[in-house]
Design an enzyme around this catalytic site. Sequence first.
Site, PDB file in Angstrom:
ATOM      1  N   ASP A 141       0.835  -1.198   0.000  1.00 11.36           N
ATOM      2  CA  ASP A 141       0.000   0.000   0.000  1.00 11.36           C
ATOM      3  C   ASP A 141       0.871   1.250   0.000  1.00 11.36           C
ATOM      4  O   ASP A 141       0.478   2.295   0.511  1.00 11.36           O
ATOM      5  CB  ASP A 141      -0.926  -0.014   1.221  1.00 11.36           C
ATOM      6  CG  ASP A 141      -2.036   1.030   1.114  1.00 11.36           C
ATOM      7  OD1 ASP A 141      -2.592   1.414   2.161  1.00 11.36           O
ATOM      8  OD2 ASP A 141      -2.330   1.472  -0.024  1.00 11.36           O
ATOM      9  N   LYS A 144       2.834   3.405  -5.732  1.00 13.06           N
ATOM     10  CA  LYS A 144       2.282   2.380  -6.644  1.00 13.06           C
ATOM     11  C   LYS A 144       3.332   1.886  -7.636  1.00 13.06           C
ATOM     12  O   LYS A 144       3.320   0.728  -8.008  1.00 13.06           O
ATOM     13  CB  LYS A 144       1.044   2.921  -7.366  1.00 13.06           C
ATOM     14  CG  LYS A 144      -0.017   3.486  -6.407  1.00 13.06           C
ATOM     15  CD  LYS A 144      -0.279   2.592  -5.202  1.00 13.06           C
ATOM     16  CE  LYS A 144      -0.918   3.347  -4.047  1.00 13.06           C
ATOM     17  NZ  LYS A 144      -0.945   2.578  -2.789  1.00 13.06           N
ATOM     18  N   ASP A 169      -3.258  -3.101  -2.392  1.00 11.74           N
ATOM     19  CA  ASP A 169      -4.317  -2.091  -2.426  1.00 11.74           C
ATOM     20  C   ASP A 169      -4.198  -1.273  -3.717  1.00 11.74           C
ATOM     21  O   ASP A 169      -3.133  -1.209  -4.331  1.00 11.74           O
ATOM     22  CB  ASP A 169      -4.192  -1.158  -1.207  1.00 11.74           C
ATOM     23  CG  ASP A 169      -5.389  -0.229  -1.074  1.00 11.74           C
ATOM     24  OD1 ASP A 169      -5.225   0.867  -0.506  1.00 11.74           O
ATOM     25  OD2 ASP A 169      -6.486  -0.581  -1.555  1.00 11.74           O
ATOM     26  N   ASN A 170      -5.288  -0.658  -4.139  1.00 15.78           N
ATOM     27  CA  ASN A 170      -5.291   0.341  -5.216  1.00 15.78           C
ATOM     28  C   ASN A 170      -4.929  -0.176  -6.597  1.00 15.78           C
ATOM     29  O   ASN A 170      -4.344   0.556  -7.404  1.00 15.78           O
ATOM     30  CB  ASN A 170      -4.333   1.493  -4.867  1.00 15.78           C
ATOM     31  CG  ASN A 170      -4.577   2.039  -3.507  1.00 15.78           C
ATOM     32  OD1 ASN A 170      -3.703   1.999  -2.651  1.00 15.78           O
ATOM     33  ND2 ASN A 170      -5.774   2.539  -3.258  1.00 15.78           N
ATOM     34  N   GLU A 199     -11.436   4.055  -0.964  1.00 15.10           N
ATOM     35  CA  GLU A 199     -11.847   4.398   0.409  1.00 15.10           C
ATOM     36  C   GLU A 199     -12.709   5.664   0.460  1.00 15.10           C
ATOM     37  O   GLU A 199     -12.397   6.668  -0.158  1.00 15.10           O
ATOM     38  CB  GLU A 199     -10.616   4.587   1.330  1.00 15.10           C
ATOM     39  CG  GLU A 199      -9.519   5.481   0.798  1.00 15.10           C
ATOM     40  CD  GLU A 199      -8.442   4.698   0.073  1.00 15.10           C
ATOM     41  OE1 GLU A 199      -8.738   3.647  -0.500  1.00 15.10           O
ATOM     42  OE2 GLU A 199      -7.302   5.161   0.040  1.00 15.10           O
TER      43      GLU A 199
HETATM   44  O1  OZZ Z   1      -0.769   7.105  -3.354  1.00 14.64           O
HETATM   45  C1  OZZ Z   1      -1.286   6.346  -2.540  1.00 14.64           C
HETATM   46  N1  OZZ Z   1      -0.579   5.709  -1.602  1.00 14.64           N
HETATM   47  C2  OZZ Z   1       0.844   5.950  -1.500  1.00 14.64           C
HETATM   48  C3  OZZ Z   1       1.245   5.656  -0.088  1.00 14.64           C
HETATM   49  C4  OZZ Z   1       2.455   5.909   0.316  1.00 14.64           C
HETATM   50  C5  OZZ Z   1       2.850   5.659   1.719  1.00 14.64           C
HETATM   51  O2  OZZ Z   1       3.904   4.697   1.725  1.00 14.64           O
HETATM   52  C6  OZZ Z   1       5.037   5.282   2.330  1.00 14.64           C
HETATM   53  N2  OZZ Z   1       6.224   4.638   1.791  1.00 14.64           N
HETATM   54  C7  OZZ Z   1       6.826   3.661   2.555  1.00 14.64           C
HETATM   55  C8  OZZ Z   1       7.955   3.009   2.101  1.00 14.64           C
HETATM   56  C9  OZZ Z   1       8.507   3.351   0.866  1.00 14.64           C
HETATM   57  O3  OZZ Z   1       9.550   2.771   0.455  1.00 14.64           O
HETATM   58  C10 OZZ Z   1       7.877   4.356   0.097  1.00 14.64           C
HETATM   59  C11 OZZ Z   1       6.737   4.996   0.575  1.00 14.64           C
HETATM   60  C12 OZZ Z   1       4.893   6.770   2.106  1.00 14.64           C
HETATM   61  O4  OZZ Z   1       5.709   7.526   2.973  1.00 14.64           O
HETATM   62  C13 OZZ Z   1       3.415   6.920   2.371  1.00 14.64           C
HETATM   63  O5  OZZ Z   1       3.133   6.903   3.753  1.00 14.64           O
HETATM   64  C14 OZZ Z   1      -2.754   6.162  -2.524  1.00 14.64           C
HETATM   65  C15 OZZ Z   1      -3.513   7.062  -3.254  1.00 14.64           C
HETATM   66  C16 OZZ Z   1      -4.888   6.943  -3.251  1.00 14.64           C
HETATM   67  N3  OZZ Z   1      -5.643   7.878  -4.025  1.00 14.64           N
HETATM   68  O6  OZZ Z   1      -6.895   7.770  -4.095  1.00 14.64           O
HETATM   69  O7  OZZ Z   1      -5.031   8.798  -4.620  1.00 14.64           O
HETATM   70  C17 OZZ Z   1      -5.548   5.938  -2.541  1.00 14.64           C
HETATM   71  C18 OZZ Z   1      -4.780   5.031  -1.802  1.00 14.64           C
HETATM   72  O8  OZZ Z   1      -5.375   4.019  -1.099  1.00 14.64           O
HETATM   73  C19 OZZ Z   1      -3.389   5.125  -1.803  1.00 14.64           C
HETATM   74  O9  OZZ Z   1      -2.690   4.179  -1.088  1.00 14.64           O
HETATM   75 MG    MG Z   2      -3.957   2.539  -0.550  1.00 11.13          MG
END
Ligand code: OZZ
Ligand code: MG
Length: 215
Positions: A141, A144, A169-170, A199
Amino acid sequence: TRTSRPQRILKAVQRKATVGDPQSVITAIDHFCRHREWAMNVGDEKGSILDSVVSEVSPVTVLELGTYCGYSTVRIARLLPPGACVITLEFNPDYAAIARQVIQWSGLEDKVQLVEGASGDWIPWMKEHFGVQAFDLVFLDHWKERYLPDTKLLEECGLIQKGTVLLADNVICPGTPDYLEYVRNSPRYNSHYYRSHLEYTKAEDGLEKSVFLGY
Ligand SMILES: O=C(NC/C=C/[C@H]1O[C@@H](n2ccc(=O)cc2)[C@H](O)[C@@H]1O)c1cc([N+](=O)[O-])cc(O)c1O
Ligand SMILES: [Mg+2]
């Protein structure tokens, strides 16, 4: 300066949830994100699917990529039997600080290892540093575009073995097309799509469950 969204989510937990009651933490975050301010938690609808997969796998070691505020960390940890744990990777130190407090409020800190850093840097150290043999469940999660490279890295590091379940997820919104193509076309994975909604919205999204069949 304004507080951050994660800070406002933590405040909602501290105002509405009971210390030591993980369900009340989940409910408080979902209520806040549905009625006050959207946030990228897996949410209640997809969260129920996550719950059913965790219960079905009953994992001993879980890897979560992307902690954010700790919402799905709490969902997973609350279902783990004694001795089981979830290692969750968070890149952003501000998010990690909030997530620690959310996890603490839920009373599940003994079942959670929150690690700050990038997945690509930490995955190669998992065996040596945490004594992990292989993960029973991986919840993807985070960014992406990292789903596919990190899955390949987990394979290369021997952290995915026969029976390991990947839950992503997603896969529709925002979408992870290269990851989906990989797990759905690989003879080494058995994949299933759980159709749901993004969500707190009516947009389509879903979770992809992929079971590793071994080499
Ligand atoms: O972009 C999305 N998620 C990216 C999440 C990123 C998370 O993962 C961490 N991370 C931790 C370790 C790493 O190596 C890199 C990042 C980042 O610091 C952040 O906390 C997203 C977007 C939508 N949306 O509707 O736009 C809906 C969703 O459910 C999503 O998950
Ligand atoms: Mg997500």
